[in-house]
Structures are given as C-alpha cells and as structure tokens.
Design a protein around this motif. Structure first.
Motif, mmCIF file in Angstrom:
data_model
loop_
_atom_site.group_PDB
_atom_site.id
_atom_site.type_symbol
_atom_site.label_atom_id
_atom_site.label_comp_id
_atom_site.label_asym_id
_atom_site.label_seq_id
_atom_site.Cartn_x
_atom_site.Cartn_y
_atom_site.Cartn_z
ATOM 1 N N TRP A 197 7.697 4.755 6.647
ATOM 2 C CA TRP A 197 9.070 5.266 6.782
ATOM 3 C C TRP A 197 9.903 4.927 5.551
ATOM 4 N N ASP A 198 9.767 3.702 5.047
ATOM 5 C CA ASP A 198 10.525 3.312 3.857
ATOM 6 C C ASP A 198 10.084 4.115 2.635
ATOM 7 N N SER A 199 8.803 4.513 2.585
ATOM 8 C CA SER A 199 8.348 5.325 1.450
ATOM 9 C C SER A 199 9.021 6.696 1.456
ATOM 10 N N LEU A 200 9.416 7.177 2.614
ATOM 11 C CA LEU A 200 10.183 8.422 2.688
ATOM 12 C C LEU A 200 11.655 8.184 2.336
ATOM 13 N N ALA A 201 12.147 6.994 2.624
ATOM 14 C CA ALA A 201 13.559 6.682 2.379
ATOM 15 C C ALA A 201 13.868 6.487 0.898
ATOM 16 N N ILE A 202 12.918 6.003 0.129
ATOM 17 C CA ILE A 202 13.195 5.734 -1.294
ATOM 18 C C ILE A 202 13.580 7.004 -2.044
ATOM 19 N N PRO A 203 12.773 8.080 -1.996
ATOM 20 C CA PRO A 203 13.203 9.285 -2.708
ATOM 21 C C PRO A 203 14.509 9.852 -2.161
ATOM 22 N N ALA A 204 14.712 9.744 -0.857
ATOM 23 C CA ALA A 204 15.967 10.236 -0.273
ATOM 24 C C ALA A 204 17.146 9.429 -0.795
ATOM 25 N N ALA A 205 17.002 8.113 -0.845
ATOM 26 C CA ALA A 205 18.090 7.258 -1.332
ATOM 27 C C ALA A 205 18.386 7.485 -2.802
ATOM 28 N N LEU A 206 17.339 7.745 -3.588
ATOM 29 C CA LEU A 206 17.519 7.936 -5.021
ATOM 30 C C LEU A 206 17.811 9.384 -5.401
ATOM 31 N N GLY A 207 17.671 10.285 -4.459
ATOM 32 C CA GLY A 207 17.933 11.699 -4.731
ATOM 33 C C GLY A 207 16.939 12.298 -5.711
ATOM 34 N N ILE A 208 15.652 11.959 -5.529
ATOM 35 C CA ILE A 208 14.611 12.418 -6.449
ATOM 36 C C ILE A 208 13.466 13.070 -5.679
ATOM 37 N N ASP A 209 12.684 13.857 -6.398
ATOM 38 C CA ASP A 209 11.403 14.326 -5.876
ATOM 39 C C ASP A 209 10.385 13.252 -6.239
ATOM 40 N N ALA A 210 9.459 12.990 -5.334
ATOM 41 C CA ALA A 210 8.496 11.921 -5.592
ATOM 42 C C ALA A 210 7.173 12.226 -4.912
ATOM 43 N N ASP A 245 0.819 -1.214 0.000
ATOM 44 C CA ASP A 245 0.000 0.000 0.000
ATOM 45 C C ASP A 245 0.854 1.265 0.000
ATOM 46 N N HIS A 246 2.146 1.132 0.135
ATOM 47 C CA HIS A 246 3.070 2.272 0.212
ATOM 48 C C HIS A 246 3.775 2.424 -1.140
ATOM 49 N N VAL A 247 3.226 3.313 -1.968
ATOM 50 C CA VAL A 247 3.703 3.469 -3.337
ATOM 51 C C VAL A 247 4.417 4.812 -3.480
ATOM 52 N N VAL A 248 5.585 4.776 -4.108
ATOM 53 C CA VAL A 248 6.373 5.972 -4.385
ATOM 54 C C VAL A 248 6.426 6.115 -5.904
ATOM 55 N N ARG A 249 6.103 7.321 -6.398
ATOM 56 C CA ARG A 249 6.091 7.557 -7.853
ATOM 57 C C ARG A 249 6.941 8.781 -8.193
ATOM 58 N N SER A 250 7.662 8.670 -9.308
ATOM 59 C CA SER A 250 8.433 9.803 -9.818
ATOM 60 C C SER A 250 8.769 9.567 -11.281
#
Length: 105
Positions: free
Chosen positions: A89-102, A73-78
């Motif tokens: 928490w991991d949904s916040l970590a993905i954009p931070a790890a990838l250095g993207i806006d999402a 249920d935790h989807v990150v899109r960019s």
C-alpha cells in the motif's frame, strides 16, 4: 502536549530528504534543524510519540510513512530515483504523494 514548531521543521526536513533522495538526511543535517544533537534526539522522540514517524530501538528513523528508511522488498522507481516503501500500500502512496509516474517492484 502539542509539538513545538521545531518538530514540524524537523519533520519537514526528514520528508524533504526522503522525497528528494530516498534516504533520511544525515544526523548532522537534522541536528542543525533541531538545534543540536540533544535536541534532535528529544524532538525525534516527540515526533515518534505523536505518531509522526517511527523510530527503531536505537532511536534511528525507521519509517516516515509512506517511506521506509531501510531497504525493503517494496521498491518504487522513477527518473533514476528509488524509494523504499514499508508495504504494498505504501508503494502506491509514494508516487501519489510525490505526484510522479513510477514503477513499483
């Protein structure tokens, strides 16, 4: 016992695939990195045992934190790409790890 260099190469291939596409690379692609299917299973188990990723009961990759290898249920899109996270928490970590806006659902 420390992980073999091949384990780190396999972990890198898994994370690169997840970061680039949102899915775990195919077993065939990962077996090439690991040196064959038997070595793949052994190396995945070693990574799991060293808390570098999480396998399910069938030995398939379930999580490579912060990425989930299965839909959640935790989807990150960019920029037309989509990743699944294991938790909020991991949904916040993905954009931070990838250095993207999402956008996070």
């Amino acid at each position: 016992m420390p992980l073999a260099p091949t384990a780190w190469e396999l972990r890198h291939a898994i994370y690169t695939g997840l970061a680039d596409t949102g899915i775990v690379p195919s077993r065939a692609a990962l077996a090439e990195v690991a040196g064959g299917a038997d070595d793949l299973d052994r190396t995945l188990r070693a990574l799991h045992d060293h808390h570098q990723l999480v396998l399910d009961s069938d030995g398939r990759i379930r999580m490579a934190l912060p990425f989930s290898a299965i839909p959640t249920d935790h989807v990150v899109r960019s920029e037309g790409r989509r990743w699944y996270a294991n938790c909020a928490w991991d949904s916040l970590a993905i954009p931070a790890a990838l250095g993207i806006d999402a956008e996070i659902e």
